[in-house]
Write an enzyme that holds these catalytic residues in place. Structure first.
Site, PDB file in Angstrom:
ATOM      1  N   ALA A 138       0.987  -0.625   0.150  1.00 49.27           N
ATOM      2  CA  ALA A 138       0.244   0.113   0.214  1.00 49.27           C
ATOM      3  C   ALA A 138       0.966   1.691  -0.100  1.00 49.27           C
ATOM      4  O   ALA A 138      -0.083   2.191  -0.334  1.00 49.27           O
ATOM      5  CB  ALA A 138      -0.872   0.390   1.751  1.00 49.27           C
ATOM      6  N   GLU A 193       1.384   3.602  -7.669  1.00 48.69           N
ATOM      7  CA  GLU A 193       1.731   3.825  -9.000  1.00 48.69           C
ATOM      8  C   GLU A 193       1.557   4.755  -9.547  1.00 48.69           C
ATOM      9  O   GLU A 193       1.688   4.530 -11.035  1.00 48.69           O
ATOM     10  CB  GLU A 193       0.329   2.583  -9.078  1.00 48.69           C
ATOM     11  CG  GLU A 193       0.246   1.201  -8.312  1.00 48.69           C
ATOM     12  CD  GLU A 193      -0.167   1.785  -6.713  1.00 48.69           C
ATOM     13  OE1 GLU A 193      -0.545   2.941  -6.293  1.00 48.69           O
ATOM     14  OE2 GLU A 193      -0.297   0.582  -6.041  1.00 48.69           O
ATOM     15  N   ASP A 196      29.987  26.055 -29.393  1.00 54.13           N
ATOM     16  CA  ASP A 196      31.830  26.687 -30.310  1.00 54.13           C
ATOM     17  C   ASP A 196      31.346  27.728 -31.551  1.00 54.13           C
ATOM     18  O   ASP A 196      31.268  26.037 -32.636  1.00 54.13           O
ATOM     19  CB  ASP A 196      32.915  25.874 -30.647  1.00 54.13           C
ATOM     20  CG  ASP A 196      34.303  26.592 -30.860  1.00 54.13           C
ATOM     21  OD1 ASP A 196      33.438  27.444 -31.357  1.00 54.13           O
ATOM     22  OD2 ASP A 196      34.715  25.501 -31.441  1.00 54.13           O
TER      23      ASP A 196
END
Length: 493
Positions: free
Chosen positions: A306, A310, A352
């Site tokens: 419990a 979920e 760059d």
């Protein structure tokens, strides 16, 4: 074809009798060898190239000129990978445990909740793998190669060490090649070095110990020809190229987990500690109350199940799935949902030079010319016929377009951009090879291409290249007219 015995005169490495002098790792320093030494070592003819039979034999010996690519995972493998995620394993254990304890409805709800979690990841990666495989097949590159004294366009995968390849503006170098002839050739090697400025090629050997950053005598696979033209002898293909070695090193590296995956792993560890603690507390209080051991253990496991949430992984899978769909609509293919999450976690991007971020695509967007109504001003050409005429003139000035019309070879990116513009204007870029009288390519100190051809009963000479150099050729222009053209160029810049 040369046969050799004894020791190699270049490397000193003993060779077995009857072996053809085809180099593998022995030419890793090809940039430091002379052209004649490379030609001899590879038993080739840099003017005529390899024969068809010898090329086929070397292809069977060295394999295709391709980088090793992993096969797409099967759906079952993708499901297995998704089910081995720590949070998914935790939920799976919770669901099975709930069913075993008689809480069938709750257990089935947990197990059903795993479907969108696993499904989103599996579907996204499966579709991405197939799309990437199709893209690789559609983008199979071609190479211009000289074999048996004839020039052919062949799939780059069929190149072998010793092949003589021809390169020009817009080409992607198909394999590592020792340069044997150059005409102002320059390469974009940003993919290897990170430097977006073009780097000139040279047929002269590089000094001993020269690194790839400073090598000029070798054209490396995957780099782009941005100026001039040249020829080279293939010295490495496939995984033996510099690009292949980099790819091989990356393939062997372990894939790191994304920031969110690491956080979920940490949450799983916390939940496991909480579950074990709940089991211990529940069982302990049950013993104090005198309940049977079986009932105590059942109550402890129920409490632990419990405590496992979920909802978070389900919501995460749904949100990332929608994000992947939105990215796909914008032309971005996400292979793994974790990659999308990693991109979202980026706070600072350091780049760059913009040259390494462009699309590497040429397109004619506008044409400008001196304003005939106002001296000294430049104007955007909007008249359809004039735009078409100038575009056709640009095509006729491009030596690459004439070479393609004469030999049937592939055209470079610049010629393709002009041809597309002409087609959009309703014209045609077709050229008659019989009209071409002479042409020259850009080279050292000559920053323009030049063509001489027949057109409409007269001889036309055109130049295409750096504006200031082309304007200097226009001797028939008065000083005032040349100044107008210079202003036009400056306005566009």
């Amino acid at each position: 074809m040369e046969r050799a015995t004894g020791a190699d005169e270049l490397t000193g490495v003993p060779r077995e009798p009857g072996l053809t002098a085809v180099a593998g790792d022995a030419l890793a320093d090809a940039n430091q060898l002379t052209v004649d030494a490379v030609t001899e070592r590879l038993a080739t003819d840099r003017r005529a190239g390899l024969g068809a039979d010898e090329a086929a034999r070397r292809l069977a010996e060295h394999g295709p000129n391709e980088l090793a690519s992993s096969e797409p995972s099967s759906p079952l493998e993708l499901v297995r990978e998704a089910l081995t995620e720590p949070f998914v394993l935790l939920l799976l254990a919770a669901g099975v445990g709930a069913v075993a304890l008689g809480e069938i409805r709750d257990g089935l709800l947990v197990l059903v909740g795993l479907v969108p979690i696993v499904g989103a990841d599996v579907v996204t990666e499966y579709r991405a793998d197939r799309a990437l495989a199709e893209l690789r097949a559609a983008a199979a590159p071609m190479a211009r190669v000289r074999r048996a004294d004839e020039t052919h366009d062949v799939p780059a995968a069929e190149l072998v060490p010793g092949d003589v390849i021809l390169m020009r503006v817009g080409d992607v170098v198909p394999a590592d090649a020792r340069l044997t002839a150059t005409s102002g050739i320059a390469f974009d090697r940003s993919g290897l070095t990170g430097e977006s400025m073009p780097e000139d090629g040279s047929i002269e050997p590089d000094p001993a110990g020269t690194s790839i950053l400073d090598a000029r005598a070798v054209a490396y696979a995957g780099t782009n020809v941005v100026r001039g033209a040249g020829e080279g002898i293939v010295v490495a293909t496939g995984q033996a190229t510099q690009t292949g070695r980099i790819a091989g090193g990356l393939a062997g590296s372990e894939r790191r987990r994304s920031p969110l995956q690491r956080e979920l792993d940490r949450l799983v560890r916390i939940l496991l500690v909480v579950a074990i603690g709940l089991i211990a507390i529940t069982v302990g209080f049950g013993f104090l109350r005198g309940q049977p051991a079986g009932a105590n253990l059942l109550a402890g496991i129920s409490a632990a199940i419990a405590a496992i949430p979920e909802e978070p992984p389900i919501l995460l899978a749904v949100v990332l799935g929608f994000g992947a769909h939105r990215l796909l609509r914008r032309g971005v293919l996400v292979r793994r949902l974790s990659a999308e999450e990693t991109l979202g976690a980026v706070g600072i991007v350091l780049t760059d030079k913009t040259g390494t971020l462009t699309e590497n695509r040429l397109e004619l967007t506008a044409i400008i010319a001196p304003d005939p109504a106002r001296a000294g001003d430049a104007v955007l050409v909007t008249d359809h016929d004039r735009r078409l005429g100038l575009a056709i003139a640009a095509c006729r000035a491009e030596e690459d377009a004439w070479r393609a019309a004469t030999t049937g070879a592939l055209t470079g990116s610049f010629s393709l951009a002009i041809a597309r513009a002409i087609a959009e204007l309703g014209g045609t870029a077709s050229l008659d090879p019989a009209d071409l009288l002479a042409f020259s390519t850009p080279g050292d100190g000559v920053p323009f291409a030049r063509t001489r051809s027949r057109r409409g009963g007269r001889v036309e000479e055109l130049a295409l290249g750096a504006p200031e150099a082309v304007l200097a050729l226009a001797v028939e222009l008065a000083d005032g007219e040349r100044e107008i053209w210079h202003r036009a160029v400056a306005t566009e810049a």
